[in-house]
Design an enzyme around this catalytic site. Structure first.
Site, PDB file in Angstrom:
ATOM      1  N   CYS A 107       0.953  -1.103  -0.053  1.00 31.46           N
ATOM      2  CA  CYS A 107      -0.069   0.083  -0.055  1.00 31.46           C
ATOM      3  C   CYS A 107       0.967   1.219   0.117  1.00 31.46           C
ATOM      4  O   CYS A 107       1.709   1.526   1.044  1.00 31.46           O
ATOM      5  CB  CYS A 107      -0.929   0.061   0.995  1.00 31.46           C
ATOM      6  SG  CYS A 107      -1.767   1.468   1.533  1.00 31.46           S
ATOM      7  N   CYS A 110      -0.526   4.207   2.455  1.00 29.88           N
ATOM      8  CA  CYS A 110      -0.624   4.170   3.845  1.00 29.88           C
ATOM      9  C   CYS A 110       0.089   2.748   4.163  1.00 29.88           C
ATOM     10  O   CYS A 110       1.244   2.453   3.929  1.00 29.88           O
ATOM     11  CB  CYS A 110      -1.790   4.576   4.398  1.00 29.88           C
ATOM     12  SG  CYS A 110      -3.320   4.054   3.761  1.00 29.88           S
ATOM     13  N   SER A 111      -0.812   1.849   4.661  1.00 29.33           N
ATOM     14  CA  SER A 111      -0.380   0.586   5.038  1.00 29.33           C
ATOM     15  C   SER A 111      -1.304  -0.383   5.098  1.00 29.33           C
ATOM     16  O   SER A 111      -1.399  -1.271   6.097  1.00 29.33           O
ATOM     17  CB  SER A 111       0.413   0.413   6.298  1.00 29.33           C
ATOM     18  OG  SER A 111       1.361   1.620   6.390  1.00 29.33           O
ATOM     19  N   CYS A 112      -2.483  -0.247   3.928  1.00 27.55           N
ATOM     20  CA  CYS A 112      -3.627  -1.154   3.898  1.00 27.55           C
ATOM     21  C   CYS A 112      -3.247  -2.480   3.933  1.00 27.55           C
ATOM     22  O   CYS A 112      -2.134  -2.788   3.380  1.00 27.55           O
ATOM     23  CB  CYS A 112      -4.614  -0.770   2.825  1.00 27.55           C
ATOM     24  SG  CYS A 112      -5.063   0.801   2.903  1.00 27.55           S
TER      25      CYS A 112
END
Lengths: 207, 222, 222, 207
Positions: A107, A110-112
């Site tokens: 991602c 962000c950090s999905c």
């Protein structure tokens, strides 16, 4: 509609510990949060949810081709039935590694990450280095995970920009053929369900 | 117009460093930031898109030097301030307190299991079909809110890719993050050849990146 | 593909802060970094484009948190290491020492007054004329050196502007920074309407940004 | 040609003072730099070169329309004759503020600045905030310099991406008309030659 340049105060958590403590005290005093709920949240992600959820799916898919087909084609139905849906995994697509294609998930914005299937993401998944490099030089990144992708294989990187989460279905290793579902679960590491690893004989440390 | 969080393809980063990945939280305060953020996320004061925006709107130098949970903390403080949660009192803000939804322990597991699905069936007919080649807008950023939240990564702007999935109509973050409604949009997975994204230097002509893209980020059929 | 230094138009920065602007250097080490960098710049080991590249190639988090002269220092150390200056000895590297041009005090003023002009008269005929509208490439970055130096800001990529000056043929930084020759290119000043760059949110339709652009960053006449 | 990802070591100047000292000692010991040359460089930019150079040009242009014309049309010839050319000012374009146009100079990619005419740049010119915002919201930036540009005026921002340097020729203030060249020099501040200010009656602190 014009947004103010300084809508957000940019605060440096100089002493995050003290700041969180103060914040929590205020919220508790006002009756806006309760400790039991916070404990329940933590317990969920520390003890209940983790890569074992995904590993069970993968092991079952390896030995049961009809389940594998459902997992790939009717993913959300399967996950709901198994009670593996939920926050940060409301919508899931399973992508299959084959002898022609290697899949990797990132991602960049962000950090999905598919929490209900893999738990919370590892630190490297959240790092600027991974987020910026995975899309531009995936093969170099995979080399850093000791994964050399043959030139003949296509690398597909999935950038999770929407609420769709991606789970990699790794190839079953030759030397695990014939093992039971329970045994196979131990071959499936977290990293191989992100695409940053391949299944490994248990005992070989991977993550 | 991009923000510091939009870092896909950015040059200059070093090797991926792997810490002890069995440690989920490095300290008690990280646990607390995490659980407070999740708990307040159910309060109804903001939504997931708004909290993503609060993180990405941090000053660039802070965004890069803060640890992951420091970013969560800074964003949580900003969201609480913006909503005047810190300064609210039951006496002065009774209406506010009435609409606040406090997360109770007994509801945690069911709420986490439900999550917040973003699929909104049949809201809008999709203009494009699987297999079609489309060009992505050389996007100026959020079209309703200047400087607002958006989920189109810079590295696909103006590039051409092929639709490989259609996911139905999903809540549109550019609108939802700013409480301007869900305005669901058709959502596609679009596959881009890496040489289209990174130029002829990229040595493997078959390699691709797939990005989830809402219909109004797309310019035209090719 | 951009680097962290390419920040024109990036959102998220706060107010401009003005320090005591009569202080040219905040400390003695800043004076030393400055004068050492200028002196070593005359050594012939590298050129201005290469030293710009050394600064912008710093890791993003360092680029943002370092002060201006900390960036110069980090870049100087990197350039010296890259050229093996630190490890060189007169015994082992006599050839190296022979080609090194030490800056002597008596030459400082004339060298600073001469500078390093980049105009190379009449090397190449310009393809475009003043007044013409041109579209800038949606550039993948340095076309010869993957991840290399380039001077086309991200915010004009794929945009259309009007040529307002032609400056003659100038040394091409994308080539020169990597010691691949000067390869001079026609250089233009190109004016972009701000609404073309930033979208319809920009409230003044007459305002413009002018960017100096080498001919091979330009895609086509419009 | 492929560049290594880690061509440059990314060093943190944790103690820049000590690092510079060590570096200088090494270079001196090897006979690669001499203190007198370093002193001469510093002396140039601390004492010899500064905004006064630009200010003299502007004051002369205000009272001598033929000089102004040459300064605008044959800039490099004028600067060479006046010995105002040199490093970081090899190529200069002068842009004139009028009642219709306000000009502002920035370098978004680093901090390019006409050293021989203005000396070394002020800290705000080198800041990330100025570099990122000047092209996107010049009027808001100018407001922070207490400069309100009327809506009817066009703002032109010059991004110094090449070796061309830009000097703003400000409008002469009404209340300075008739003054001598020497008096006018004191009205011309550094900021107004960048476009971040307007000429001010001496005594009014500006920079």
């Amino acid at each position: 509609m014009e947004k103010k340049n300084n809508k957000y105060h940019n605060s440096f958590p100089l002493d995050p510990e003290a700041r969180v403590k103060a914040l929590k005290t205020i919220l508790e005093t006002k009756g806006l949060v309760e400790q039991e709920a916070l404990d329940e949240i933590l317990d969920t992600y520390q003890n209940k949810v983790g890569p074992i959820n995904g590993a069970k799916l993968i092991a079952k898919a390896w030995i049961d081709s009809s389940f594998k087909n459902d997992l790939l084609e009717q993913t959300e139905k399967v996950l709901t039935e198994l009670n593996l849906s939920g926050r940060q995994g409301e919508h899931v697509t399973v992508v299959e590694n084959t002898s022609e294609i290697h899949n990797l998930v990132v991602c960049t914005l962000c950090s999905c990450y598919p929490w209900p299937l893999l738990g919370l993401p590892p630190s490297w998944y959240k790092s600027d280095a991974y987020r910026s490099r995975a899309v531009r030089e995936p093969r170099k990144v995979l080399e850093e995970f000791n994964l050399l992708i043959p030139n003949s294989k296509k690398v597909r990187v999935w950038d999770s920009t929407s609420e769709m989460r991606y789970l990699v279905l790794p190839q079953q290793p030759e030397d695990s053929i014939g093992l039971s579902e329970d045994e196979l679960v131990n071959w499936v590491t977290r990293d191989c369900m992100i695409g940053a690893g391949i299944p490994k004989r248990p005992g070989k440390f991977n993550d | 117009m991009t923000r510091i969080h939009d870092m896909g393809g950015r040059l200059g980063e070093g090797k991926i460093s792997k810490e002890d990945e069995n440690v989920k939280f490095k300290s008690k305060w990280e646990e607390e930031v995490f659980s407070l953020t999740i708990a307040m996320g159910f309060s109804g004061l903001w939504n997931l898109d708004a909290s993503r925006f609060a993180r990405e709107a941090l000053e660039p130098v802070d965004y890069l030097r803060f640890s992951y949970f420091e970013k969560w903390l800074a964003a949580l403080i900003n969201l609480l301030n913006e909503n005047e949660v810190i300064s609210a009192t039951k006496e002065k803000n009774s209406a506010w307190f009435k609409k606040f939804r406090k997360l109770e322990a007994k509801n945690v597991s069911s709420l986490l299991e439900r999550g917040s699905p973003t699929l909104r069936e049949g809201i809008k007919k999709n203009k494009f079909e699987i297999g079609e080649k489309v060009k992505i807008k050389n996007f100026h950023g959020n079209e309703k809110v200047s400087g607002g939240h958006t989920r189109l990564p810079n590295y696909v702007k103006g590039r051409t890719g092929r639709i490989i999935y259609y996911h139905g109509t999903h809540v549109f973050p550019d609108s939802h993050a700013h409480f301007l409604g869900e305005n669901p949009e058709p959502l596609y997975s679009i596959e881009f050849v890496n040489q289209e994204l990174w130029g002829k230097h990229y040595p493997f002509s078959e390699d691709t990146v797939i990005v989830d893209i809402w219909e109004n980020y797309i310019c035209e059929k090719i």
